[in-house]
Design a protein around this motif. Structure first.
Motif, mmCIF file in Angstrom:
data_model
loop_
_atom_site.group_PDB
_atom_site.id
_atom_site.type_symbol
_atom_site.label_atom_id
_atom_site.label_comp_id
_atom_site.label_asym_id
_atom_site.label_seq_id
_atom_site.Cartn_x
_atom_site.Cartn_y
_atom_site.Cartn_z
ATOM 1 N N ARG A 3 -6.577 -7.210 17.064
ATOM 2 C CA ARG A 3 -5.797 -7.942 16.064
ATOM 3 C C ARG A 3 -6.708 -8.589 15.035
ATOM 4 N N VAL A 4 -7.831 -9.134 15.493
ATOM 5 C CA VAL A 4 -8.778 -9.755 14.571
ATOM 6 C C VAL A 4 -9.283 -8.714 13.577
ATOM 7 N N LEU A 5 -9.635 -7.545 14.081
ATOM 8 C CA LEU A 5 -10.114 -6.484 13.196
ATOM 9 C C LEU A 5 -9.023 -6.037 12.236
ATOM 10 N N THR A 6 -7.801 -5.939 12.713
ATOM 11 C CA THR A 6 -6.684 -5.555 11.851
ATOM 12 C C THR A 6 -6.474 -6.598 10.765
ATOM 13 N N THR A 7 -6.520 -7.862 11.149
ATOM 14 C CA THR A 7 -6.347 -8.937 10.189
ATOM 15 C C THR A 7 -7.443 -8.912 9.146
ATOM 16 N N LEU A 8 -8.674 -8.732 9.596
ATOM 17 C CA LEU A 8 -9.783 -8.658 8.647
ATOM 18 C C LEU A 8 -9.628 -7.465 7.714
ATOM 19 N N ALA A 9 -9.136 -6.363 8.225
ATOM 20 C CA ALA A 9 -8.922 -5.182 7.390
ATOM 21 C C ALA A 9 -7.849 -5.455 6.342
ATOM 22 N N ILE A 10 -6.815 -6.194 6.718
ATOM 23 C CA ILE A 10 -5.756 -6.526 5.767
ATOM 24 C C ILE A 10 -6.307 -7.415 4.656
ATOM 25 N N VAL A 11 -7.100 -8.416 5.030
ATOM 26 C CA VAL A 11 -7.695 -9.298 4.020
ATOM 27 C C VAL A 11 -8.616 -8.506 3.100
ATOM 28 N N ALA A 12 -9.400 -7.619 3.673
ATOM 29 C CA ALA A 12 -10.282 -6.784 2.848
ATOM 30 C C ALA A 12 -9.458 -5.892 1.928
ATOM 31 N N ALA A 13 -8.370 -5.363 2.439
ATOM 32 C CA ALA A 13 -7.512 -4.511 1.609
ATOM 33 C C ALA A 13 -6.912 -5.299 0.452
ATOM 34 N N LEU A 14 -6.528 -6.538 0.713
ATOM 35 C CA LEU A 14 -6.005 -7.369 -0.366
ATOM 36 C C LEU A 14 -7.052 -7.590 -1.447
ATOM 37 N N VAL A 16 -9.574 -5.615 -2.173
ATOM 38 C CA VAL A 16 -9.724 -4.354 -2.892
ATOM 39 C C VAL A 16 -8.503 -4.104 -3.768
ATOM 40 N N LEU A 17 -7.318 -4.392 -3.229
ATOM 41 C CA LEU A 17 -6.083 -4.186 -3.975
ATOM 42 C C LEU A 17 -6.093 -4.962 -5.282
ATOM 43 N N PHE A 18 -6.541 -6.184 -5.223
ATOM 44 C CA PHE A 18 -6.605 -7.001 -6.425
ATOM 45 C C PHE A 18 -7.725 -6.555 -7.353
ATOM 46 N N GLY A 19 -8.742 -5.924 -6.788
ATOM 47 C CA GLY A 19 -9.887 -5.545 -7.601
ATOM 48 C C GLY A 19 -10.686 -6.759 -8.013
ATOM 49 N N ASN A 43 2.464 -4.770 -7.786
ATOM 50 C CA ASN A 43 2.313 -4.613 -6.337
ATOM 51 C C ASN A 43 2.811 -5.833 -5.566
ATOM 52 N N CYS A 44 3.575 -6.669 -6.203
ATOM 53 C CA CYS A 44 4.019 -7.929 -5.610
ATOM 54 C C CYS A 44 4.702 -7.734 -4.254
ATOM 55 N N THR A 45 5.623 -6.812 -4.171
ATOM 56 C CA THR A 45 6.367 -6.596 -2.927
ATOM 57 C C THR A 45 5.455 -6.177 -1.789
ATOM 58 N N SER A 46 4.575 -5.227 -2.048
ATOM 59 C CA SER A 46 3.683 -4.763 -0.975
ATOM 60 C C SER A 46 2.660 -5.841 -0.600
ATOM 61 N N ILE A 47 2.198 -6.620 -1.578
ATOM 62 C CA ILE A 47 1.261 -7.703 -1.274
ATOM 63 C C ILE A 47 1.939 -8.736 -0.392
ATOM 64 N N LYS A 48 3.159 -9.116 -0.764
ATOM 65 C CA LYS A 48 3.891 -10.111 0.038
ATOM 66 C C LYS A 48 4.174 -9.591 1.444
ATOM 67 N N SER A 49 4.482 -8.314 1.547
ATOM 68 C CA SER A 49 4.714 -7.718 2.858
ATOM 69 C C SER A 49 3.451 -7.811 3.709
ATOM 70 N N SER A 121 2.259 -21.116 1.561
ATOM 71 C CA SER A 121 2.479 -21.474 0.164
ATOM 72 C C SER A 121 2.353 -20.243 -0.735
ATOM 73 N N ALA A 122 1.351 -19.416 -0.483
ATOM 74 C CA ALA A 122 1.169 -18.191 -1.273
ATOM 75 C C ALA A 122 2.365 -17.263 -1.110
ATOM 76 N N ILE A 123 2.880 -17.158 0.091
ATOM 77 C CA ILE A 123 4.023 -16.286 0.354
ATOM 78 C C ILE A 123 5.263 -16.777 -0.403
#
Length: 178
Positions: A3-14, A16-19, A43-49, A121-123
């Motif tokens: 789960r930690v690795l998955t979470t870190l991957a999601i943060v990294a993807a965000l 990269v997604l933002f550039g 990409n608002c919907t996918s980011i929020k998801s 708050s971000a969500i």
């Protein structure tokens, strides 16, 4: 651990997604370019998801890890320190590590709460109408998440220190007992 690795991957993807690169804790929030704003809006919907998934997985991880960390102190460290003291044995080293551990555990709780509040708050922010505020809040959540990571690292270091203090106690006890 997965789960930690998955979470870190999601943060990294965000990231990269933002550039965009993450800002340091003391850096001011950078104004986004019109291209970056448009990227967030489109990409608002996918980011929020993704943020909602991160929020859910982090909450579960926090509960599970928090219970383990609390049990380490209340069910292992405190009873062992008490037994040493009750038997008039030297518990200074283990008690000192336990006190530091409890301080780090308090920091972990506080820092996680701050992280969770920023992420929530971000969500709640409308990323289509307020992309700058949305991104700034995510930046702050990242900084807070890094603090939580540092707290976890400290807790693990204190667990190792406690293990060493117990080992030192046992060596000294065996030497004195002979």
């Amino acid at each position: 651990m997965m789960r930690v690795l998955t979470t870190l991957a999601i943060v990294a993807a965000l990231t990269v997604l933002f550039g965009l690169t993450a800002q340091t804790a003391h850096a001011q929030s950078t104004a986004l370019t019109s291209e970056q704003i448009e990227h967030i809006r489109s990409n608002c919907t996918s980011i929020k998801s993704t943020l909602n998934q991160l929020h859910a997985s982090d909450a579960l991880l926090r509960v599970n890890r928090g219970q383990v960390y609390e049990s380490m102190a209340s069910k292992l460290m405190d009873p062992f320190n008490s037994r040493l003291s009750n038997n008039r044995l030297d518990a200074r080293a283990t008690s000192a590590v336990t006190a530091s551990y409890r301080t780090a555990l308090g920091s972990f709780r506080k820092d996680y709460q701050e992280y969770e509040e920023k992420l929530s708050s971000a969500i709640r922010i409308d990323c289509i109408n307020e992309p700058q505020s949305f991104y700034s809040t995510i930046e702050q959540a990242r900084v807070n998440r890094a603090k939580v990571h540092d707290d976890v690292t400290k807790l693990h270091r204190y667990i190792d220190d406690y293990r060493s203090a117990v080992g030192d106690f046992l060596l000294n006890y065996e030497r004195v007992s002979e």
